[in-house]
Design an enzyme around this catalytic site. Structure first.
Site, PDB file in Angstrom:
ATOM      1  N   GLU A 275      24.265  44.589  75.732  1.00  0.00           N
ATOM      2  CA  GLU A 275      23.128  45.092  76.491  1.00  0.00           C
ATOM      3  C   GLU A 275      23.392  46.514  76.973  1.00  0.00           C
ATOM      4  O   GLU A 275      24.520  46.997  76.912  1.00  0.00           O
ATOM      5  CB  GLU A 275      22.844  44.162  77.683  1.00  0.00           C
ATOM      6  CG  GLU A 275      22.483  42.729  77.285  1.00  0.00           C
ATOM      7  CD  GLU A 275      21.153  42.610  76.538  1.00  0.00           C
ATOM      8  OE1 GLU A 275      20.362  43.572  76.565  1.00  0.00           O
ATOM      9  OE2 GLU A 275      20.906  41.552  75.916  1.00  0.00           O
TER      10      GLU A 275
ATOM     11  N   TYR B 203       9.708  32.672  56.690  1.00  0.00           N
ATOM     12  CA  TYR B 203      10.845  32.231  57.490  1.00  0.00           C
ATOM     13  C   TYR B 203      11.815  31.373  56.677  1.00  0.00           C
ATOM     14  O   TYR B 203      12.817  31.866  56.163  1.00  0.00           O
ATOM     15  CB  TYR B 203      10.404  31.514  58.788  1.00  0.00           C
ATOM     16  CG  TYR B 203      11.562  31.524  59.772  1.00  0.00           C
ATOM     17  CD1 TYR B 203      11.678  32.503  60.744  1.00  0.00           C
ATOM     18  CD2 TYR B 203      12.616  30.604  59.642  1.00  0.00           C
ATOM     19  CE1 TYR B 203      12.792  32.560  61.574  1.00  0.00           C
ATOM     20  CE2 TYR B 203      13.729  30.659  60.466  1.00  0.00           C
ATOM     21  CZ  TYR B 203      13.806  31.638  61.427  1.00  0.00           C
ATOM     22  OH  TYR B 203      14.915  31.700  62.223  1.00  0.00           O
TER      23      TYR B 203
ATOM     24  N   LEU C  53       9.778  30.120  69.861  1.00  0.00           N
ATOM     25  CA  LEU C  53       9.409  30.613  71.191  1.00  0.00           C
ATOM     26  C   LEU C  53       9.403  32.124  71.235  1.00  0.00           C
ATOM     27  O   LEU C  53      10.097  32.772  70.455  1.00  0.00           O
ATOM     28  CB  LEU C  53      10.429  30.122  72.215  1.00  0.00           C
ATOM     29  CG  LEU C  53      10.258  28.691  72.719  1.00  0.00           C
ATOM     30  CD1 LEU C  53      11.385  28.347  73.659  1.00  0.00           C
ATOM     31  CD2 LEU C  53       8.922  28.522  73.419  1.00  0.00           C
TER      32      LEU C  53
ATOM     33  N   THR D  47      10.702  35.320  72.105  1.00  0.00           N
ATOM     34  CA  THR D  47      11.919  35.972  72.595  1.00  0.00           C
ATOM     35  C   THR D  47      11.927  37.357  71.949  1.00  0.00           C
ATOM     36  O   THR D  47      11.097  37.653  71.087  1.00  0.00           O
ATOM     37  CB  THR D  47      13.210  35.234  72.173  1.00  0.00           C
ATOM     38  OG1 THR D  47      13.310  35.273  70.749  1.00  0.00           O
ATOM     39  CG2 THR D  47      13.241  33.795  72.653  1.00  0.00           C
TER      40      THR D  47
HETATM   41  P1  NAD Z   1      17.395  36.846  71.854  1.00  0.00           P
HETATM   42  O1  NAD Z   1      17.018  38.132  71.217  1.00  0.00           O
HETATM   43  O2  NAD Z   1      16.643  36.449  73.093  1.00  0.00           O
HETATM   44  O3  NAD Z   1      18.963  36.843  72.260  1.00  0.00           O
HETATM   45  C1  NAD Z   1      19.931  37.414  71.458  1.00  0.00           C
HETATM   46  C2  NAD Z   1      21.256  37.502  72.214  1.00  0.00           C
HETATM   47  O4  NAD Z   1      22.239  38.042  71.304  1.00  0.00           O
HETATM   48  C3  NAD Z   1      21.248  38.449  73.420  1.00  0.00           C
HETATM   49  O5  NAD Z   1      22.077  37.917  74.431  1.00  0.00           O
HETATM   50  C4  NAD Z   1      21.905  39.734  72.877  1.00  0.00           C
HETATM   51  O6  NAD Z   1      22.538  40.546  73.858  1.00  0.00           O
HETATM   52  C5  NAD Z   1      22.916  39.115  71.944  1.00  0.00           C
HETATM   53  N1  NAD Z   1      23.400  40.038  70.904  1.00  0.00           N
HETATM   54  C6  NAD Z   1      22.713  40.616  69.895  1.00  0.00           C
HETATM   55  N2  NAD Z   1      23.550  41.359  69.129  1.00  0.00           N
HETATM   56  C7  NAD Z   1      24.785  41.226  69.665  1.00  0.00           C
HETATM   57  C8  NAD Z   1      26.073  41.728  69.326  1.00  0.00           C
HETATM   58  N3  NAD Z   1      26.267  42.505  68.269  1.00  0.00           N
HETATM   59  N4  NAD Z   1      27.109  41.403  70.125  1.00  0.00           N
HETATM   60  C9  NAD Z   1      26.947  40.615  71.223  1.00  0.00           C
HETATM   61  N5  NAD Z   1      25.763  40.086  71.567  1.00  0.00           N
HETATM   62  C10 NAD Z   1      24.698  40.396  70.804  1.00  0.00           C
HETATM   63  O7  NAD Z   1      17.305  35.753  70.725  1.00  0.00           O
HETATM   64  P2  NAD Z   1      16.893  34.198  70.673  1.00  0.00           P
HETATM   65  O8  NAD Z   1      15.513  34.100  70.161  1.00  0.00           O
HETATM   66  O9  NAD Z   1      17.286  33.506  71.919  1.00  0.00           O
HETATM   67  O10 NAD Z   1      17.832  33.731  69.470  1.00  0.00           O
HETATM   68  C11 NAD Z   1      19.086  33.117  69.660  1.00  0.00           C
HETATM   69  C12 NAD Z   1      19.342  32.170  68.482  1.00  0.00           C
HETATM   70  O11 NAD Z   1      18.344  31.130  68.505  1.00  0.00           O
HETATM   71  C13 NAD Z   1      19.208  32.854  67.112  1.00  0.00           C
HETATM   72  O12 NAD Z   1      20.148  32.309  66.236  1.00  0.00           O
HETATM   73  C14 NAD Z   1      17.798  32.468  66.675  1.00  0.00           C
HETATM   74  O13 NAD Z   1      17.621  32.494  65.280  1.00  0.00           O
HETATM   75  C15 NAD Z   1      17.747  31.050  67.226  1.00  0.00           C
HETATM   76  N6  NAD Z   1      16.373  30.496  67.356  1.00  0.00           N
HETATM   77  C16 NAD Z   1      15.378  31.241  67.913  1.00  0.00           C
HETATM   78  C17 NAD Z   1      14.084  30.710  67.980  1.00  0.00           C
HETATM   79  C18 NAD Z   1      12.931  31.496  68.563  1.00  0.00           C
HETATM   80  O14 NAD Z   1      11.781  31.186  68.268  1.00  0.00           O
HETATM   81  N7  NAD Z   1      13.196  32.478  69.403  1.00  0.00           N
HETATM   82  C19 NAD Z   1      13.838  29.415  67.499  1.00  0.00           C
HETATM   83  C20 NAD Z   1      14.897  28.665  66.985  1.00  0.00           C
HETATM   84  C21 NAD Z   1      16.170  29.226  66.912  1.00  0.00           C
END
Ligand code: NAD
Length: 409
Positions: free
Chosen positions: A81, A240, A279, A281
């Site tokens: 961040e 996707y 969701l 995000t």
């Molecule tokens: P998000 O963007 O809210 O969070 C991503 C996190 O990764 C943050 O904490 C960010 O600081 C961190 N990050 C990114 N690059 C980084 C790096 N190089 N080093 C350290 N930290 C790093 O994402 P999210 O939607 O919560 O996704 C998290 C996981 O959940 C992913 O694998 C995503 O595919 C999966 N997912 C998301 C959804 C959705 O709809 N949002 C649904 C199912 C699964």
């Protein structure tokens, strides 16, 4: 020195370049209060020491909150961040982590954070060092919740792509801010783009983390690791599940089975993927077509009383899946399914009907675009009812456990 300023949202495409510290705090507090009201049963099987990789926003932050405020676990959070600098606000994940650590401290909960590139060897070493020195040398849960557009590894910068595989894909999509529904045509990914996306969002780095933690001897007997995936409905398969990101998720899911074996052999542990609900995000807003699908899905699931946000999903994961049933409740591909309500036949049939009819004129009536937008703003600390946005706020906040010269370097 304190920098006080008036903060308003500045949206560029699918990202907001500003974040509101008080609003982020309010959202983190809301999630904490939700979890504290769930009466977690704490026993010798519940997690005591947890590493969350990707801990500052979305599913990772919600996981950290469940571990800390549900199970009273010590947490080490890793994220990437941006602190505030020169009249620029910090990123939302930075303010979320400030709020998380302050709340944890008030309750006497151990919470440390590392801000840096989780793909790198240095950050893995730093995490192991903290576990050894400050977390009694052992952790029992590792959550892998990274979502990143790029990864620096093997001397190459890998860049992920959000594209179909094999053939071009045409569908309706939406500009969430203007509400305009239009057609989008996306050309198929090249082999290189498929390989790059797998490098960034597949399971290799998750495996590196677990192997390093095992080598360092910091995973306790019976430790568990969980990574997050998405499948979604058939209508979004081309972009996707059958697209570049889906190929990467397949790799992640295969990695879970490799890791389950390694964990079983080396620490009697386990590895599993949880397939979560779609969701709003920061990561999901960037995917074409998906925000339109989600706006309709939100409306349907809210109408049926089935809607969940990140914290409700992670609460269900922690309370009713990970630390409730033994063995873990998995499908035939060894995945936990939290997308069961989203993929219910009645929900999907109604979404499909609406998706076929939707256009710019009727989008407000047929979808929950207002709810999607509201959640999008809340990701960055805006639109919170209890925040007075007319006031200047201190934007230069420190995550208590991070030395700022390190954060800025
Ligand atoms: P998000 O963007 O809210 O969070 C991503 C996190 O990764 C943050 O904490 C960010 O600081 C961190 N990050 C990114 N690059 C980084 C790096 N190089 N080093 C350290 N930290 C790093 O994402 P999210 O939607 O919560 O996704 C998290 C996981 O959940 C992913 O694998 C995503 O595919 C999966 N997912 C998301 C959804 C959705 O709809 N949002 C649904 C199912 C699964």
């Amino acid at each position: 020195m304190t920098i006080k300023m008036f903060v308003e949202p500045k949206v560029r495409g699918f990202i907001c370049t500003t974040a509101h510290p008080t609003g982020c705090k309010s959202e983190v507090q809301r999630q904490i209060s939700y979890v504290k009201n769930q009466n977690y049963n704490i026993d010798d099987k519940s997690p005591k020491s947890v590493l969350v990789i990707g801990a500052s926003t979305g599913y990772g932050l919600a996981s950290r909150i469940c571990a800390a405020f549900g199970f009273k676990a010590k947490t080490l959070g890793v994220f990437f961040e941006r602190p505030a600098a020169q009249n620029r606000t910090a990123s939302a994940g930075w303010y979320n982590s400030v709020a998380f650590e302050e709340a944890a401290k008030k309750e006497g909960l151990f919470a440390k954070s590392i801000n840096g590139d989780a793909f790198s060897c240095e950050i893995k070493r730093e995490a192991i060092d903290i576990i050894k020195k400050e977390m009694d040398g052992k952790i029992d849960l590792v959550i892998y919740s990274l979502a990143s557009p790029k990864r620096n590894a093997h001397g190459v910068v890998w860049q992920s792509a959000l594209k179909p595989v094999g053939e071009a894909y045409s569908s309706k999509t939406i500009n969430i801010m203007s509400g305009e529904v239009s057609n989008v045509n996306i050309e198929p990914a090249t082999d290189d783009e498929i390989a790059h996306t797998e490098q960034v969002m597949g399971g290799e780095d998750w495996q590196f983390w677990i192997e390093d933690l095992l080598k360092a001897g910091v995973l306790s007997h019976g430790a568990l690791t969980v990574a997050y995936s998405y499948i979604g409905p058939e209508m979004t398969y081309p972009i996707y599940r059958n697209g570049t990101i889906g190929k990467a998720k397949e790799h992640l899911e295969k990695t879970a089975r490799v890791l389950a074996k390694i964990m079983q052999e080396q620490c009697h542990g386990d590895a599993v993927v949880s397939v979560n609900k779609g969701l709003v995000t920061q990561a999901s807003s960037a995917i074409p077509v998906v925000p339109l699908y989600m706006s309709i899905m939100y409306k349907m699931m809210k109408a049926k009383g089935l809607h969940e946000g990140c914290i409700e999903q992670m609460n269900r994961l922690f309370k009713t899946k990970l630390y409730h049933n033994n063995p873990l409740p998995v499908d035939e591909h060894c995945r936990i399914r939290l997308d069961d309500w989203e993929l219910r036949q009645d929900v999907q049939e109604e979404i499909e009907k609406i998706f076929n009819q939707i256009n710019t004129e009727n989008v407000d009536a047929l979808s929950d675009i207002a709810g999607y937008r509201d959640e999008f703003y809340k990701l960055f600390g805006f639109n919170c009812q209890d925040v007075d946005y007319s006031l200047d706020v201190d934007v230069e906040l420190n995550v208590p456990s991070i030395r700022l010269e390190v954060a800025n370097s």
